[in-house]
Design a protein around this motif. Sequence first.
Motif, PDB file in Angstrom:
ATOM      1  N   ASP A 239      68.468  54.609  85.857  1.00  0.00           N
ATOM      2  CA  ASP A 239      67.821  53.543  86.106  1.00  0.00           C
ATOM      3  C   ASP A 239      67.168  52.542  84.925  1.00  0.00           C
ATOM      4  N   THR A 240      67.137  53.468  83.855  1.00  0.00           N
ATOM      5  CA  THR A 240      66.673  52.851  82.508  1.00  0.00           C
ATOM      6  C   THR A 240      67.443  53.417  81.457  1.00  0.00           C
ATOM      7  N   TRP A 241      67.732  52.576  80.335  1.00  0.00           N
ATOM      8  CA  TRP A 241      68.398  53.104  79.234  1.00  0.00           C
ATOM      9  C   TRP A 241      67.744  52.731  77.873  1.00  0.00           C
ATOM     10  N   THR A 242      67.871  53.327  76.885  1.00  0.00           N
ATOM     11  CA  THR A 242      67.132  53.231  75.584  1.00  0.00           C
ATOM     12  C   THR A 242      68.453  53.317  74.639  1.00  0.00           C
ATOM     13  N   ARG A 243      68.524  52.219  73.794  1.00  0.00           N
ATOM     14  CA  ARG A 243      69.589  52.338  72.775  1.00  0.00           C
ATOM     15  C   ARG A 243      69.055  53.237  71.682  1.00  0.00           C
ATOM     16  N   LEU A 244      69.953  54.119  71.302  1.00  0.00           N
ATOM     17  CA  LEU A 244      69.804  55.070  70.252  1.00  0.00           C
ATOM     18  C   LEU A 244      70.245  54.672  68.959  1.00  0.00           C
ATOM     19  N   SER A 245      71.319  53.940  68.701  1.00  0.00           N
ATOM     20  CA  SER A 245      71.973  53.555  67.721  1.00  0.00           C
ATOM     21  C   SER A 245      71.008  52.705  66.656  1.00  0.00           C
ATOM     22  N   GLY A 246      70.961  53.014  65.479  1.00  0.00           N
ATOM     23  CA  GLY A 246      69.732  52.211  64.575  1.00  0.00           C
ATOM     24  C   GLY A 246      68.559  53.172  64.374  1.00  0.00           C
ATOM     25  N   LYS A 247      68.427  54.217  65.383  1.00  0.00           N
ATOM     26  CA  LYS A 247      67.309  55.162  65.224  1.00  0.00           C
ATOM     27  C   LYS A 247      67.643  56.396  64.803  1.00  0.00           C
ATOM     28  N   GLY A 248      66.452  57.135  64.229  1.00  0.00           N
ATOM     29  CA  GLY A 248      66.675  58.644  63.990  1.00  0.00           C
ATOM     30  C   GLY A 248      67.704  58.902  63.063  1.00  0.00           C
ATOM     31  N   GLY A 249      68.388  58.163  62.345  1.00  0.00           N
ATOM     32  CA  GLY A 249      69.372  58.407  61.603  1.00  0.00           C
ATOM     33  C   GLY A 249      70.936  57.842  61.783  1.00  0.00           C
ATOM     34  N   LEU A 250      70.906  57.409  63.141  1.00  0.00           N
ATOM     35  CA  LEU A 250      72.129  56.726  63.576  1.00  0.00           C
ATOM     36  C   LEU A 250      72.182  55.335  63.017  1.00  0.00           C
ATOM     37  N   PRO A 251      73.202  54.949  62.680  1.00  0.00           N
ATOM     38  CA  PRO A 251      73.316  53.512  62.020  1.00  0.00           C
ATOM     39  C   PRO A 251      73.531  52.589  62.888  1.00  0.00           C
ATOM     40  N   THR A 252      73.262  51.194  62.508  1.00  0.00           N
ATOM     41  CA  THR A 252      73.122  50.176  63.420  1.00  0.00           C
ATOM     42  C   THR A 252      74.359  49.317  62.601  1.00  0.00           C
ATOM     43  N   GLY A 253      74.574  48.069  63.265  1.00  0.00           N
ATOM     44  CA  GLY A 253      75.479  47.076  62.733  1.00  0.00           C
ATOM     45  C   GLY A 253      76.815  47.080  63.470  1.00  0.00           C
ATOM     46  N   ILE A 254      78.015  47.045  62.771  1.00  0.00           N
ATOM     47  CA  ILE A 254      79.210  46.912  63.422  1.00  0.00           C
ATOM     48  C   ILE A 254      79.702  48.201  63.292  1.00  0.00           C
ATOM     49  N   ILE A 255      79.727  48.766  64.712  1.00  0.00           N
ATOM     50  CA  ILE A 255      80.050  50.316  65.056  1.00  0.00           C
ATOM     51  C   ILE A 255      81.501  50.087  65.965  1.00  0.00           C
ATOM     52  N   GLY A 256      81.762  51.099  65.808  1.00  0.00           N
ATOM     53  CA  GLY A 256      83.416  51.232  66.568  1.00  0.00           C
ATOM     54  C   GLY A 256      83.181  52.099  67.703  1.00  0.00           C
ATOM     55  N   LYS A 257      84.313  52.265  68.199  1.00  0.00           N
ATOM     56  CA  LYS A 257      84.302  53.316  69.366  1.00  0.00           C
ATOM     57  C   LYS A 257      83.546  54.375  69.414  1.00  0.00           C
ATOM     58  N   VAL A 258      82.964  54.609  70.512  1.00  0.00           N
ATOM     59  CA  VAL A 258      81.900  55.817  70.502  1.00  0.00           C
ATOM     60  C   VAL A 258      82.156  57.089  71.549  1.00  0.00           C
ATOM     61  N   GLY A 259      82.354  58.225  70.826  1.00  0.00           N
ATOM     62  CA  GLY A 259      82.614  59.492  71.819  1.00  0.00           C
ATOM     63  C   GLY A 259      81.534  60.288  71.674  1.00  0.00           C
ATOM     64  N   ILE A 260      81.091  61.079  72.800  1.00  0.00           N
ATOM     65  CA  ILE A 260      79.918  61.800  72.806  1.00  0.00           C
ATOM     66  C   ILE A 260      80.217  63.390  73.509  1.00  0.00           C
ATOM     67  N   ALA A 261      79.339  64.291  73.026  1.00  0.00           N
ATOM     68  CA  ALA A 261      79.499  65.631  73.743  1.00  0.00           C
ATOM     69  C   ALA A 261      77.979  66.151  73.618  1.00  0.00           C
ATOM     70  N   VAL A 262      77.835  66.874  74.587  1.00  0.00           N
ATOM     71  CA  VAL A 262      76.535  67.672  74.807  1.00  0.00           C
ATOM     72  C   VAL A 262      76.694  69.197  74.950  1.00  0.00           C
ATOM     73  N   SER A 263      76.109  69.984  74.198  1.00  0.00           N
ATOM     74  CA  SER A 263      76.473  71.382  74.511  1.00  0.00           C
ATOM     75  C   SER A 263      75.654  71.887  76.064  1.00  0.00           C
ATOM     76  N   PRO A 264      76.455  72.500  76.809  1.00  0.00           N
ATOM     77  CA  PRO A 264      76.168  73.283  77.850  1.00  0.00           C
ATOM     78  C   PRO A 264      75.063  74.466  77.333  1.00  0.00           C
ATOM     79  N   VAL A 265      75.047  74.921  76.382  1.00  0.00           N
ATOM     80  CA  VAL A 265      74.479  75.988  76.072  1.00  0.00           C
ATOM     81  C   VAL A 265      73.137  75.561  75.528  1.00  0.00           C
ATOM     82  N   ASN A 266      72.827  74.442  74.845  1.00  0.00           N
ATOM     83  CA  ASN A 266      71.774  73.855  74.433  1.00  0.00           C
ATOM     84  C   ASN A 266      71.773  72.404  74.506  1.00  0.00           C
ATOM     85  N   SER A 267      71.195  71.901  75.468  1.00  0.00           N
ATOM     86  CA  SER A 267      71.145  70.467  75.990  1.00  0.00           C
ATOM     87  C   SER A 267      70.658  69.587  74.599  1.00  0.00           C
ATOM     88  N   ASN A 268      69.769  70.198  73.744  1.00  0.00           N
ATOM     89  CA  ASN A 268      69.167  69.298  72.765  1.00  0.00           C
ATOM     90  C   ASN A 268      70.416  69.191  71.664  1.00  0.00           C
TER      91      ASN A 268
END
Length: 1017
Positions: A239-268
């Motif tokens: 329903d709502t979204w927050t942009r994480l790029s540019g926060k907490g150590g993720l860079p902002t600016g001109i970024i390329g293709k983004v791939g993601i993975a989340v551990s089923p053992v530890n969602s954090n």
Amino acid sequence: MRPSILLSILFLLLFDLPDTQAQVINDQFSQLKYRQLGPFRGGRSTAAAGVPDDIFTYYMGSTGGGVWKTTDGGTTWDNVSDGYFSVGSIGAIEVAPSDKNVVYVGTGSADPRGNISTGKGMYKSQDAGSTWQFIGLPNAGQISRIQIHPRNEEQVYAAVLGNIFGPSKERGIYRTMDGGKNWKQILFVNDSTGASDLIMDPNNPRILYAGFWQAERKPWTMIDGGNGSGLYKSTDGGDTWTRLSGKGGLPTGIIGKVGIAVSPVNSNRVWVIHEHLDETKGGLYLSEDGGQHWTRVSRDHLIRQRAWYFSKIFAHPTEEHSLYIVNVSLFKSTDDGRSIVNIPVPHGDNHYVWINPKHPNYLINCNDGGANVSFNGGKTWSTQWNQPTGEFYRVTVDNQFPYRVYGAQQDNTTISMPSRGGDIHPASGLYEVGGGESGHIAVDPRNPDIVYAGSYIGIITRIDRSKDSHKSVSAYPELYDGIAGRDLKYRFQWNAPIRFSPHDPNVLYITSNYVHRSTDEGQTWNVISPDLTNNIDEYLDIPGGPIQHDNTSVELYSTIFAFEESVLEKGVLWAGSDDGLMYISRDNGVSWKNITPKGMPKEGTVNSIDLSTHQKGRAHIAVYKYRDNDFRPYVYQTNDYGKNWKLLTNGTNGIPGDYPVRVVREDPAREGLLYAGTEFGMFISFDNGTNWQPFQQNLPITPVTDIAVHNKDLVVSTQGRAYWILDDLSPLHNWNRNGETQLLTPRLTYRTQISNARGEFRPDPAPTGALFHYYLPKADTVEIIINDVKNNEVNRYKNIAGKSGINRFGWDLTYPKAKLIPGTFIYLSYSGRPKVIPGEYKVMLKAGGRTYEQMLTVKADPRWKVDMAGLEEQLKVQIKVRDMVTDIHKYIASIRSLREQLNQVHDWVGQQALRESINDFVTKLTVIEEELIQTKTESHQDPINYPVRLDTQMGYLYSVTNSQEGRPNNSIYDRLKDLEKDWAEVKSRYDNLVNDRLPKIEATLTGLDVPLIKKEN
């Protein structure tokens, strides 16, 4: 031969019809089918899924060949999307965790290399892929990922990269709550930035991570990255979204293709991989608190090369710190990505891995060679030689018999394969012919062992297979990597033409932005034209950017993309560029004239030129501009050397307005009969392009990249389903739509020894012998008779169920076979039909109380030295032996009939003397029977235990005689003489026995209430 003017006018009248009538005509040809030639060598795949509770079932999505399913762990694959999907390009597959029968597919591969094919929305199956329903998002373009709620298969999310060829408001994340009936766009960044990945938290379906990528493909470049790219997170189901790029150590600016993975053992534990304009900011990032804080854990270029093509990561289901990373190689890390180990796979360029959450050693991997399954964590994999999903750019055929088919397979090698016949292995008869994955191929018309093959950066090789000779004959060997197009001496495209002159086999042409000619087998090359392109400087930078450049010559622009020399006129040369120009030279390259059609789309790609064999100055060209976001079909025709052109495709005359045309060919046997290969299948025109209609038949929906009309066959190359052949186009040439029954003229047929391969992963069987085509206005039962020139009957086929329309009947060029007793067989012997000898045959069709006739010409295999007298003698021996086998079985049948009747009489009569006489007669008959046939044989290998008898000895001689192609050798006559003597002796004993004993028994039965014994003929 050119049809008569009257016939041409007749066809124009017959086929100048409204759409409804045109469809009726198309229906008439429903029995004409394409056969799959292969090869069964996998092509590019970027999507896969498995079923956690069914360890042998997996789905694979080809980038041009649809959806495939295996239920035996990759041993065999079956296509499950044919007949349902409107496109062949597949971007994402997902099986519902709550119901393994529910499968969602997003079309449009989202790893957009230069020959990417668009998608057309979402599909759903509720019966494990047996049937499918279209469920929306028709303008989504490329769909990169699907996520399904673990407990509700109706709640589905789709990541839409969008139209890769231009701005698209459809880009973003979509959600349906009712299984696809309705979709809502729940995250949109801008019209040039789409979703490259989407991951649902395995432990909390309300948490979603979305990767966005600003990307667009142009003919001359790949736009990779921008300010819109980045990582987003939702904690309320989207329903709502927050942009994480540019926060907490993720860079902002001109970024390329983004791939993601989340551990089923530890969602954090969340990983993100992406490129960045700043080299120090690209790589693999790790968060250990659900995305609040990030650390770059790897800058390794092994996982970042060609990031726009790869950049996907997959968390291990049971190991918290482990993940798989796909790139040119497949890697696994057990320390959060800080170090990697290479996992060998059958093919490079890896795009996807699905790991079974319950059995993590069970994997399916997708790469540019197809899909492969492992049950041991990647130590070994299933084969890719069982998937006919190859992407081929062009098709070339040679002049030998049977002809061979040549092409360059994307991300593989060139290949040559026989058009018919086979061997004991699916790869038998296949071989590489030099060059590489992308180029044209030219076969020396004098010697098919000599082949010239191209590849990117102007590579051209010459091979001579007879001498195992291979050498480079490139016109100018210059590396293109990292060099702008404007700085190259010659711009040779990824798919640059190579052509022999049809008038002089010593002349060979290749094209860059110039036309080059060699008369000494590529030893020297001369430039015979000016630059025949627009030479657009702004498009001649290093392709790619702003982040990564990708210069393989796929995007090299302002090149000559199509080239032909007229078959009818020596030195009349035609050239078309990929940036919107057509040129002609009528003086063998001395001068060139711009003949670009007025109204042709600016900077459109001339993908194919077809020069008529019927009329000088007549040409057809196929132009496309879909890579610049114009999907309209463009087929042009000229009859005056390009002075005037006519557009044959307006989007309303048969080929839909969003079906780009890649190739057009005119049938050399009939003027005005045109074939067009489009992004989504085949079309045909019977009226010189005025009207078009589908000619898809059983051909799967896939991009048709090239067509060759050869020996009245239609040979088709595809981008995702390899090669197909429609055998014998003669009914398209001969049928008159007058509503009356017709037997159409059969094409020339050859007597050969070519057989079809057997078993799995082999080409569809080619027709053997002659094909007869006949038209019926309504369904009827027909009869076909073949006579020789002396009007002797050769064969007859009764009670053939003919359908309304064009019917096809195959005759294997044989006489009837020996007539055996039902249920018997002849061990290790051919009991088939004698082959007819070359010559003329009269074919008769009996239908509706009338007889229709045509003549058929049968010739010997042109590779053989023909001894007609020897073939006639062979046929005489075959017929003689066949008839002897038939006679033997007639006698066996007579013996068995007599014995059965005698045994019945034995049981009915009471006289002891008569019973003894019957028993003695039966015993003697049985002795004769056992000389004729082995009565103990019940299975095909029983003869190993029991001696073969006279019928099998005859059958074996028949087999030996049949295996010849000419006069039998003396040993056959010697053996025939002995068998004739043996048969005459046994037959005489039988006749004498029956003539002596049967009348005596029947005389004894006179006056008794017993039926007389009937002697079989």
